[in-house]
Design an enzyme around this catalytic site. Structure first.
Site, PDB file in Angstrom:
ATOM      1  N   CYS A  65      -2.579 -13.164 -17.882  1.00  0.00           N
ATOM      2  CA  CYS A  65      -1.488 -12.949 -18.820  1.00  0.00           C
ATOM      3  C   CYS A  65      -0.578 -14.173 -18.922  1.00  0.00           C
ATOM      4  CB  CYS A  65      -0.662 -11.737 -18.386  1.00  0.00           C
ATOM      5  SG  CYS A  65       0.658 -11.340 -19.557  1.00  0.00           S
ATOM      6  N   CYS A  69       6.760 -11.910 -16.668  1.00  0.00           N
ATOM      7  CA  CYS A  69       7.484 -10.743 -16.150  1.00  0.00           C
ATOM      8  C   CYS A  69       7.503 -10.786 -14.620  1.00  0.00           C
ATOM      9  CB  CYS A  69       6.823  -9.458 -16.632  1.00  0.00           C
ATOM     10  SG  CYS A  69       6.622  -9.371 -18.431  1.00  0.00           S
ATOM     11  N   CYS A  72       5.413  -8.353 -12.280  1.00  0.00           N
ATOM     12  CA  CYS A  72       4.012  -8.089 -12.608  1.00  0.00           C
ATOM     13  C   CYS A  72       3.046  -8.978 -11.841  1.00  0.00           C
ATOM     14  CB  CYS A  72       3.798  -8.255 -14.107  1.00  0.00           C
ATOM     15  SG  CYS A  72       2.130  -7.799 -14.644  1.00  0.00           S
ATOM     16  N   CYS A 109      -4.654   6.617 -20.522  1.00  0.00           N
ATOM     17  CA  CYS A 109      -3.843   5.489 -20.969  1.00  0.00           C
ATOM     18  C   CYS A 109      -4.678   4.218 -20.892  1.00  0.00           C
ATOM     19  CB  CYS A 109      -2.600   5.356 -20.095  1.00  0.00           C
ATOM     20  SG  CYS A 109      -1.575   6.841 -20.063  1.00  0.00           S
ATOM     21  N   CYS A 142      -3.484   7.191 -25.116  1.00  0.00           N
ATOM     22  CA  CYS A 142      -2.302   6.345 -25.274  1.00  0.00           C
ATOM     23  C   CYS A 142      -2.740   4.895 -25.105  1.00  0.00           C
ATOM     24  CB  CYS A 142      -1.244   6.693 -24.235  1.00  0.00           C
ATOM     25  SG  CYS A 142       0.233   5.653 -24.330  1.00  0.00           S
ATOM     26  N   CYS A 202       6.086   6.201 -26.248  1.00  0.00           N
ATOM     27  CA  CYS A 202       6.359   6.315 -24.818  1.00  0.00           C
ATOM     28  C   CYS A 202       7.050   5.035 -24.390  1.00  0.00           C
ATOM     29  CB  CYS A 202       5.052   6.485 -24.058  1.00  0.00           C
ATOM     30  SG  CYS A 202       5.225   6.312 -22.275  1.00  0.00           S
ATOM     31  N   ARG A 272       8.028  11.099 -16.857  1.00  0.00           N
ATOM     32  CA  ARG A 272       6.828  10.862 -16.066  1.00  0.00           C
ATOM     33  C   ARG A 272       7.165  10.121 -14.780  1.00  0.00           C
ATOM     34  NH1 ARG A 272       3.114   8.670 -19.721  1.00  0.00           N
ATOM     35  NH2 ARG A 272       2.910  10.858 -20.287  1.00  0.00           N
TER      36      ARG A 272
END
Length: 416
Positions: A65, A69, A72, A109, A142, A202, A272
């Site tokens: 990636c 972040c 992460c 998901c 999702c 979401c 959740r």
């Protein structure tokens, strides 16, 4: 306690508490904790009964990636020893999804690392959705692919995605301290694009990144204004090799207060219990079911979760029941509104994904995908699974953080 009585009454009326009331929940003492849980539990049961919705993550593309972040393990420059692989084939993803469905998952998901999908990536995910729905017609899908470009939300909706996940993560005021390669406004825009396309939205948060009580209240009130159908509450998993590896700022009691505050602010929304619950709530996980009506089953994106059979036993032992695909998740007023908007949310569902704390970092350019292809990933599975505690951490419990070495893209069975 007058505060809790007021919050219960407001929750039953779907009335927003004041910021002061939300802050007061976070400031309650340990002696008051069970009273807080009981009060928020009344609101949870009024809207969702004793049902628990199960969700299952399939990591379509791991690592690689370009975003930074701080939380992460897939971020640019991460030294975390995680699995890295390019896109799973549709049949591989469908097989992984089947393991979750067999364990009782109502929603799958589909998550991919990176900044955001290319049009080719949307085609890939559309084929994966078709492969899963061919085998499991009633399962909710999702997608969690990062920042969306014009028209991509509509294409995902047309392909059969019921929902789209993109978390706000933290308050707007502190967002730049966590991520610099995209903005808080980018995230809000992506959630709104999903809603405009008729998908159920979401969006949630990550607690434990050094934020203040005011930051937590800010992000939850922002979520209330954005009005997603599902709000995942993640607790930071401090993974070695990330900038926040040493941030062990949570206790089980604080986690419960945060969940209670979210429930009071978002009373009729699917809350959740997401990443980090096993590490930070530990033996108090069953209490959290009185606050959240949804959990992830088994593993997360790059870390291992509690064994799926233990999740199911916990739900039963706590007096709750797994929600079936024939049950409407959302209260009637939200389900009806979602259906009118075209998302179909709440039937056999389409609300929220909450795909873990780093699921909304999004795909790198194809040219930079230098990891082994998915079918070559099993060679990595022999690597050690336990992350060592950073030196000097306070009561870290870092020995509980296990890097995922099983499931999609590996030759080891998923944790379901």
């Amino acid at each position: 306690m007058d505060l809790l009585n007021t919050l219960v009454e407001k929750g039953l009326r779907r009335e927003t508490p004041t910021r002061e009331e939300a802050l007061a929940v976070l400031a309650t003492s340990d002696d008051e904790l069970l009273d807080v849980v009981a009060a928020a539990g009344k609101v949870r049961r009024a809207w969702f009964g004793r049902r628990v919705k199960l969700n299952y993550l399939v990591n379509l593309k791991s690592g690689l990636c370009p975003e930074d972040c701080s939380y992460c393990s897939q971020r640019l420059g991460s030294k975390s020893e995680i699995l890295k692989y390019t896109w799973l084939k549709p049949e591989q993803a469908a097989a992984a999804a089947g393991a979750g469905v067999a364990g009782g998952a109502k929603r799958v998901c589909l998550v991919a690392s990176g900044r955001g999908p290319t049009d080719r990536d949307v085609d890939r995910v559309s084929q994966t959705i078709a492969a899963i729905k061919d085998e499991h017609q009633d399962v909710e899908i999702c997608a969690c692919l990062g920042l969306l470009s014009d028209g991509q939300a509509e294409r995902l909706k047309d392909a059969g995605a019921n929902a789209y996940n993109h978390n706000l993560n933290t308050s707007e005021a502190t967002y730049g301290d966590i991520t610099t390669t995209h903005t808080y406004a980018d995230r809000v825009s992506t959630v709104q694009q999903a809603q405009a396309a008729g998908m159920s939205a979401c969006s949630g948060l990550i607690a434990g990144m050094g934020e203040s009580d005011a930051d937590l209240v800010d992000v939850v009130f922002s979520l209330r204004e954005l009005d997603p159908d599902s709000v995942p509450v993640n607790f930071l998993i401090p993974i070695e090799g990330t900038p926040l590896a040493g941030d062990w700022n949570l206790t089980p009691q604080r986690c419960l207060r945060i969940l209670a505050m979210v429930r009071f602010v978002c009373p009729d929304v699917e809350v959740r219990l997401a990443g980090g619950r096993e590490i930070h709530l530990r033996t108090l996980q069953p209490l959290a079911l009185n606050l959240a009506n949804s959990i992830f089953l088994g593993d997360y994106l790059t870390t291992e979760g509690q064994a799926g059979k233990d999740d199911l036993a916990m739900i039963a032992d706590a007096g709750f029941e797994v929600e079936g695909t024939d049950t409407t998740t959302l209260p009637a007023h939200r389900a009806d509104a979602a259906a009118a908007a075209g998302s179909g949310c709440g039937g056999h569902g389409a609300e929220g994904g909450g795909c873990g704390p780093c699921g909304d970092a999004a795909p790198a350019d194809e040219a930079s995908a230098d990891a082994a292809p998915a079918d070559a990933v099993p060679a990595r599975a022999a690597a050690g699974a336990t992350v060592a505690a950073p030196a000097g951490t306070r009561g870290s419990h870092a020995d509980l953080v296990a890097v995922r070495r099983r499931g999609a893209g590996t030759d080891l069975p998923p944790n379901a």
